[in-house]
Design an enzyme around this catalytic site. Structure first.
Site, PDB file in Angstrom:
ATOM      1  N   ASN A  98      -3.245  16.940  -1.093  1.00  0.00           N
ATOM      2  CA  ASN A  98      -2.333  17.274  -0.005  1.00  0.00           C
ATOM      3  C   ASN A  98      -2.536  18.655   0.590  1.00  0.00           C
ATOM      4  O   ASN A  98      -1.932  18.985   1.598  1.00  0.00           O
ATOM      5  CB  ASN A  98      -0.885  17.097  -0.472  1.00  0.00           C
ATOM      6  N   LYS A 144       0.859  -1.179   0.000  1.00  0.00           N
ATOM      7  CA  LYS A 144       0.000   0.000   0.000  1.00  0.00           C
ATOM      8  C   LYS A 144       0.897   1.232   0.000  1.00  0.00           C
ATOM      9  O   LYS A 144       2.058   1.192   0.388  1.00  0.00           O
ATOM     10  CB  LYS A 144      -0.937   0.023   1.200  1.00  0.00           C
ATOM     11  N   THR A 160       2.353   6.103   4.381  1.00  0.00           N
ATOM     12  CA  THR A 160       3.393   5.133   4.437  1.00  0.00           C
ATOM     13  C   THR A 160       3.332   4.190   3.277  1.00  0.00           C
ATOM     14  O   THR A 160       2.277   3.925   2.731  1.00  0.00           O
ATOM     15  CB  THR A 160       3.200   4.348   5.748  1.00  0.00           C
ATOM     16  N   THR A 180      -6.358  20.549   9.582  1.00  0.00           N
ATOM     17  CA  THR A 180      -6.294  19.924  10.899  1.00  0.00           C
ATOM     18  C   THR A 180      -7.301  20.595  11.835  1.00  0.00           C
ATOM     19  O   THR A 180      -7.436  21.799  11.815  1.00  0.00           O
ATOM     20  CB  THR A 180      -4.881  20.065  11.481  1.00  0.00           C
TER      21      THR A 180
END
Lengths: 402, 402
Positions: free
Chosen positions: A397, A179, A190, A402
């Site tokens: 991105n 992945k 990751t 947040t």
């Protein structure tokens, strides 16, 4: 000579492996987010890990355990990377291993742990524990794809691949899943790859093979140049094929198959790169050393300007040459050549005329190849994988708050 | 102690410099594209140049001439980089210097040459020659801004800056202009900066000062991580202030002023980065060595993930920490701290609570600051400049078709 042929499946293709994935409630989406793969017999195991100095606790724990000849299982959660979580994070990795060991009736040190997802947040351990408990009884040979699905984050497709390798002494199976599609929304994530095989191979030999292959494959894979805190490639070999991989020629054949698996996983990850519309395969030859080839290939793969040009379908060899120029790779000014989609576009640092229509059509395919011959006559080949840089990469991105 | 104050202008602020720019027809747009700056008296001169192994012929010629105590003029063309043009390109640089020398009644070796624009195409030498002939008679003290305009490519604003430096023995003036906003449409382009001063300074001292300052400023500037074939920073000092810069304290004060000029030029280039909506200033302190600070600062400045987060106004400290992690900079896990727009967001690799509304408002300004304390107690400071990574960056770099 070993014969290598593609076969179906992924982490449960090799004999004696069972897997599954469940929705434990770690991902906000409610999708599958906890996966386990387990071998019937103890495995030799080895891995390669992120070089980032900021590392998740699970990476450090696996590094300490590997290489090993006594691993049974891997537990993976997606949705939370358990990175930058201090002492609590370390404790949570131990607890995850312990709960998995309990559920599988093995020991905690026989379990490897991997995480991917948000950083800086603590794992919801009640959900992780519950997920492990519900996943363990479901493990099956058919569950390989559920495992592959549960480890995904912003990936848009499952990434599995498997091979059958015919030796004179018998056939081994090797397969895996991966992945990764950039370092990912919401914070970062990751590249994870898990490979299983029923070959009988010693831990040190497996360790050497995986590290050499990762260096030629995953370490040349670039989506956006950022190395995550949690990256890992892990291989388990349980020997259940009864086919020993011990002689130099057997080891070489095994390493070839492993290279094919890892190279294929890199291609799949590049094609599914965040926002990507096409995969870009970079091949560099003719360097004085393989390190020169590698530097040039990685530099091209990492260039935003090359990647935007590929998005735009622009045969911009100047940007390719420029990336070679600052890579540190040595080249011959007289003999260097750049080919794009098989067509020569630059020789001896000067333009070469090419058929514009044919080039335009080739550059609009979903796989584009860049080949550079550094012109110094070496025989080595270095391959790097990347994808184009698109509006959607920026969108994915930038648009998280947040 | 020298006192440094900002003053008006750019390359013609210092005594004895005259400049201008004309439209020679090199750019397809028809805009100004040929510029000359000339000193009344011979100058000590020094420069810093691209590290790219693929270099334009003008870069090699200037490198061979500098440092020098006998330079009078710089001629610059925009619209064509004269890079990857082989023997013909080298000849064209010599011809450009020769024509400029003829027009200014000096010798070719007293002329520096710079180019920026498309690579892989030959300079239209008839237009260059005609441009030089029409530019030379127009040189004036008022022409500094025309010079600054004519060297632009995809830049959207003129980038000039000048300082007055008061020494006990008198006042010197130092000023300059720069261009650059990524490596630029249509093929690639370049960061160029030209600085002039009327200080009286020896070539070797000037050479040391410019190289040290460039290392702390331009070498930490990143728009997209690509180093062009033509980058250069050149300084001319004609001594016409009558103020000698020779003692250690004078040299230190001069270097401070030069740092301010170069740092300001970097800020201007970052703010005008291709597609940028905001400038990002990165300050790293607390490293064991200045090299650690520099590595961390450059790594953050080069991270696509940090740059897209800044575009999205996302206080994503995980990406910042991650870039520090793979930079190779040493840090203390216990003492490292990340501040965003002055607010602490991460300490000891763990999250710190911050006022979300205040952060949101600060991140929507057009200048955003990232500060990292590596926590190892060093006193040095490293500053890097970049900008956000936006849809428009991709658009500018993808939408050209050769």
């Amino acid at each position: 000579m070993a014969t290598i042929t593609q076969t179906h499946g992924g982490v449960t293709t090799a004999k004696g492996f069972a897997a599954s994935g469940v929705a434990a409630g770690i991902k906000k989406s409610g999708n599958e987010d906890l996966a386990v793969v387990r071998s019937e017999k103890p495995c030799t195991a080895a891995g390669a890990f992120t070089q980032n100095a900021v590392r998740a606790a699970c990476v450090d724990r696996n590094r300490a355990l590997l290489p090993s000849n006594d691993i049974y299982a891997i537990v993976v959660n997606a949705g939370n990377a358990n990175a930058c979580t201090g002492t609590q994070g370390k404790q949570d990795v131990e607890t995850t291993a312990l709960r998995t060991a309990e559920a599988l009736s093995i020991r905690p040190k026989q379990v490897l742990v991997a995480s991917t997802g948000v950083i800086g947040e603590f794992l919801p351990m009640d959900r992780v524990t519950q997920g492990i408990k519900s996943c363990a009884p479901q493990l099956s040979v058919e569950g390989g794809t559920r495992f592959a699905e549960a480890i995904m984050t912003t990936d848009t497709v499952v990434k599995e691949y498997a091979l059958s390798v015919g030796f004179t002494k018998g056939t081994i199976l090797i397969g895996g899943c991966a992945k990764g599609s950039g370092m990912i929304h919401p914070n970062m994530a990751t590249m994870l790859a898990f490979i299983t095989t029923d070959a009988a191979i010693a831990p040190q030999a497996l360790d050497k093979a995986i590290k050499r292959v990762v260096d030629k494959t995953f370490n040349n894979l670039t989506i956006d140049g950022d190395t995550s805190t949690n990256d890992m490639v892990v291989i388990l070999a349980n020997g259940m094929s009864g086919v020993p991989v011990t002689s130099a020629s057997e080891l070489a054949a095994f390493e070839n198959a492993l290279y094919e698996i890892c190279n294929n996983q890199c291609s799949q990850i590049a094609a599914d790169g965040e926002g990507a519309t096409k995969r870009v395969d970079i091949t560099v030859t003719g360097g004085e050393t393989s390190e020169d080839n590698r530097r040039a290939a990685k530099s091209i793969a990492g260039s935003n300007l090359v990647k935007t040009a590929m998005f735009g379908g622009d045969p911009n060899w100047g940007r390719i040459l420029c990336a070679v120029g600052y890579s540190g790779a040595r080249f011959s000014e007289e003999n260097i050549e750049v080919r794009l989609c098989g067509l020569s576009v630059c020789r001896a640092l000067r333009p070469v005329a090419f058929p514009a229509d044919e080039m335009h059509s080739k550059l609009s395919q979903n796989i584009v190849s860049i080949e550079v011959d550094l012109g110094l006559g070496g025989n080595d080949v270095s391959v790097a994988h990347t994808c184009d840089l698109t509006y959607d990469y920026v969108k994915i991105n930038a648009e998280y708050h947040t």
